[in-house]
Design a protein around this motif. Structure first.
Motif, PDB file in Angstrom:
ATOM      1  N   VAL A 284      -2.487   9.917  -8.172  1.00 56.58           N
ATOM      2  CA  VAL A 284      -1.747  11.107  -7.738  1.00 56.58           C
ATOM      3  C   VAL A 284      -2.000  11.381  -6.262  1.00 56.58           C
ATOM      4  O   VAL A 284      -1.070  11.640  -5.481  1.00 56.58           O
ATOM      5  CB  VAL A 284      -2.143  12.321  -8.597  1.00 56.58           C
ATOM      6  N   ALA A 285      -3.272  11.335  -5.859  1.00 57.60           N
ATOM      7  CA  ALA A 285      -3.608  11.598  -4.461  1.00 57.60           C
ATOM      8  C   ALA A 285      -2.941  10.573  -3.546  1.00 57.60           C
ATOM      9  O   ALA A 285      -2.437  10.921  -2.459  1.00 57.60           O
ATOM     10  CB  ALA A 285      -5.125  11.578  -4.284  1.00 57.60           C
ATOM     11  N   ASP A 286      -2.925   9.313  -3.971  1.00 56.49           N
ATOM     12  CA  ASP A 286      -2.300   8.272  -3.155  1.00 56.49           C
ATOM     13  C   ASP A 286      -0.795   8.498  -3.043  1.00 56.49           C
ATOM     14  O   ASP A 286      -0.219   8.348  -1.963  1.00 56.49           O
ATOM     15  CB  ASP A 286      -2.581   6.908  -3.778  1.00 56.49           C
ATOM     16  N   ALA A 287      -0.162   8.851  -4.154  1.00 57.66           N
ATOM     17  CA  ALA A 287       1.283   9.091  -4.130  1.00 57.66           C
ATOM     18  C   ALA A 287       1.622  10.249  -3.204  1.00 57.66           C
ATOM     19  O   ALA A 287       2.566  10.169  -2.395  1.00 57.66           O
ATOM     20  CB  ALA A 287       1.791   9.362  -5.548  1.00 57.66           C
ATOM     21  N   ARG A 288       0.869  11.314  -3.292  1.00 59.27           N
ATOM     22  CA  ARG A 288       1.140  12.472  -2.443  1.00 59.27           C
ATOM     23  C   ARG A 288       0.924  12.144  -0.971  1.00 59.27           C
ATOM     24  O   ARG A 288       1.693  12.571  -0.104  1.00 59.27           O
ATOM     25  CB  ARG A 288       0.251  13.633  -2.874  1.00 59.27           C
TER      26      ARG A 288
ATOM     27  N   VAL B 210       3.326   7.171 -12.916  1.00 59.89           N
ATOM     28  CA  VAL B 210       1.990   6.657 -13.217  1.00 59.89           C
ATOM     29  C   VAL B 210       2.089   5.890 -14.524  1.00 59.89           C
ATOM     30  O   VAL B 210       2.526   6.432 -15.546  1.00 59.89           O
ATOM     31  CB  VAL B 210       0.973   7.807 -13.337  1.00 59.89           C
ATOM     32  N   VAL B 211       1.697   4.619 -14.497  1.00 57.49           N
ATOM     33  CA  VAL B 211       1.873   3.755 -15.669  1.00 57.49           C
ATOM     34  C   VAL B 211       0.617   2.936 -15.916  1.00 57.49           C
ATOM     35  O   VAL B 211      -0.192   2.711 -15.012  1.00 57.49           O
ATOM     36  CB  VAL B 211       3.076   2.793 -15.493  1.00 57.49           C
TER      37      VAL B 211
ATOM     38  N   GLY C 222      -5.116   1.730 -13.429  1.00 55.42           N
ATOM     39  CA  GLY C 222      -3.739   2.146 -13.657  1.00 55.42           C
ATOM     40  C   GLY C 222      -2.942   1.969 -12.381  1.00 55.42           C
ATOM     41  O   GLY C 222      -3.500   1.637 -11.324  1.00 55.42           O
ATOM     42  N   GLN C 223      -1.659   2.203 -12.466  1.00 56.60           N
ATOM     43  CA  GLN C 223      -0.773   2.009 -11.330  1.00 56.60           C
ATOM     44  C   GLN C 223       0.181   3.184 -11.191  1.00 56.60           C
ATOM     45  O   GLN C 223       0.441   3.904 -12.154  1.00 56.60           O
ATOM     46  CB  GLN C 223       0.061   0.728 -11.510  1.00 56.60           C
ATOM     47  N   HIS C 224       0.687   3.363  -9.971  1.00 59.63           N
ATOM     48  CA  HIS C 224       1.900   4.158  -9.826  1.00 59.63           C
ATOM     49  C   HIS C 224       2.891   3.292  -9.070  1.00 59.63           C
ATOM     50  O   HIS C 224       2.517   2.442  -8.254  1.00 59.63           O
ATOM     51  CB  HIS C 224       1.643   5.520  -9.177  1.00 59.63           C
ATOM     52  N   GLN C 225       4.165   3.491  -9.379  1.00 57.23           N
ATOM     53  CA  GLN C 225       5.211   2.612  -8.873  1.00 57.23           C
ATOM     54  C   GLN C 225       6.270   3.441  -8.166  1.00 57.23           C
ATOM     55  O   GLN C 225       7.185   3.976  -8.796  1.00 57.23           O
ATOM     56  CB  GLN C 225       5.808   1.800 -10.027  1.00 57.23           C
ATOM     57  N   PRO C 226       6.150   3.577  -6.850  1.00 56.22           N
ATOM     58  CA  PRO C 226       7.059   4.460  -6.105  1.00 56.22           C
ATOM     59  C   PRO C 226       8.444   3.858  -5.899  1.00 56.22           C
ATOM     60  O   PRO C 226       8.583   2.661  -5.621  1.00 56.22           O
ATOM     61  CB  PRO C 226       6.344   4.647  -4.768  1.00 56.22           C
ATOM     62  N   VAL C 227       9.439   4.685  -6.070  1.00 55.29           N
ATOM     63  CA  VAL C 227      10.820   4.357  -5.696  1.00 55.29           C
ATOM     64  C   VAL C 227      11.333   5.562  -4.927  1.00 55.29           C
ATOM     65  O   VAL C 227      11.649   6.603  -5.513  1.00 55.29           O
ATOM     66  CB  VAL C 227      11.712   4.071  -6.911  1.00 55.29           C
TER      67      VAL C 227
ATOM     68  N   ARG D  86       1.099   0.548  -6.594  1.00 51.22           N
ATOM     69  CA  ARG D  86      -0.202   0.952  -6.077  1.00 51.22           C
ATOM     70  C   ARG D  86      -1.164   0.937  -7.258  1.00 51.22           C
ATOM     71  O   ARG D  86      -0.869   1.491  -8.332  1.00 51.22           O
ATOM     72  CB  ARG D  86      -0.128   2.337  -5.449  1.00 51.22           C
ATOM     73  N   LEU D  87      -2.306   0.296  -7.079  1.00 49.10           N
ATOM     74  CA  LEU D  87      -3.269   0.077  -8.153  1.00 49.10           C
ATOM     75  C   LEU D  87      -4.570   0.792  -7.818  1.00 49.10           C
ATOM     76  O   LEU D  87      -5.086   0.671  -6.700  1.00 49.10           O
ATOM     77  CB  LEU D  87      -3.513  -1.433  -8.311  1.00 49.10           C
TER      78      LEU D  87
END
Length: 255
Positions: free
Chosen positions: A207-211, A184-185, A173-178, A158-159
């Motif tokens: 963070v908001a997107d991941a949650r 967050v990378v 930045g990105q977060h990469q869910p597994v 997610r970008l």
């Protein structure tokens, strides 16, 4: 928590890299464009690591033309540091931070900027991919944007990016869910746009997107204690020490 992160560290690279096993160590070799990967402890190994194993991995990295880099968590695999240092590598310490479940604080976005999630069809994709490269003095490969778009489409990345009024991304930045964990990378701000809070705003959007997607554990590695204090404003807290080993600057191969 650290066991959960270890499982993530082992799983996340496998979507873009092949794993080569060297006893107590695993070397991830990137397949396709993008930042190169590294070696780390094999999943479940928390004991001593022979210097010979480190040197064997380094020889393979040189053969592949990959950076001689190792990454691991100090508290999880304490026996690796002595081996990598004995092989001649330099170890750098970084705060490993996890988001508190109750964190709610969001930074104010500077006037004149917008932050949004970027998908593969977004006209801002290329500048969003390029911004973190520029932050570290590098240029993306011609295939970088297409690769990120493919990973977004596959649900692997997610970008998010902060755009100016012209539609150019100045931070991203990105977060990469597994599963229920995401890292967050690659959060970076172009040099001319630093000290405006754009990187923190991008991180907050990630963070908001991941949650919203149901991720239970969000974590990141801060550059240093100063940067860690910025991330603490979003609710991240230091839980361990991430270690990165690489050749000393005078011994590092030329780019």
């Amino acid at each position: 928590m650290l066991n959960r992160l270890e499982n993530y560290y082992d799983a996340a690279p496998r979507s873009a890299a092949r794993a080569e096993e060297f006893g107590p160590l695993t070397l991830f070799v990137r397949e396709g464009a993008g930042w190169p990967y590294y070696a780390r402890p094999a999943l479940g190994h928390d004991g001593e690591v022979p210097v010979a194993a480190v040197e064997k991995v380094r020889a393979r990295q040189r053969e592949l033309g990959a950076p001689e880099a190792f990454e691991w968590v100090a508290e999880t695999t304490p026996g690796l540091r002595a081996a990598v240092e004995a092989s001649g590598l330099v170890v750098h310490e970084h705060p490993l931070m996890v988001l508190d479940a109750e964190a709610e604080a969001l930074p104010a976005l500077p006037e004149g900027f917008t932050v949004r999630l970027v998908d593969g069809a977004d006209p801002g994709l290329e500048s969003a991919v390029a911004a973190p490269y520029a932050a570290f003095g590098a240029e993306p490969t011609p295939a970088a944007a297409a690769q990120v778009a493919a990973r977004i489409g596959a649900g692997l990345t997610r970008l998010a990016a902060a755009f100016d009024a012209s539609g150019t991304a100045l931070a991203a930045g990105q977060h990469q869910p597994v599963g229920a964990v995401s890292e967050v990378v690659g959060v970076g701000t172009r040099p001319e746009a630093r000290r405006r809070g754009l990187g923190l705003a991008v991180t907050a959007a990630l963070v908001a997107d991941a949650r919203a997607a149901g991720v239970e554990t969000v974590f990141l590695t801060a550059t240093d204690d100063t940067v860690a204090r910025l991330y603490a404003r979003l609710g991240f807290r230091t839980v361990a020490t991430a270690l990165i080993a690489e050749p000393a600057e005078e011994n590092a191969p030329e780019a």
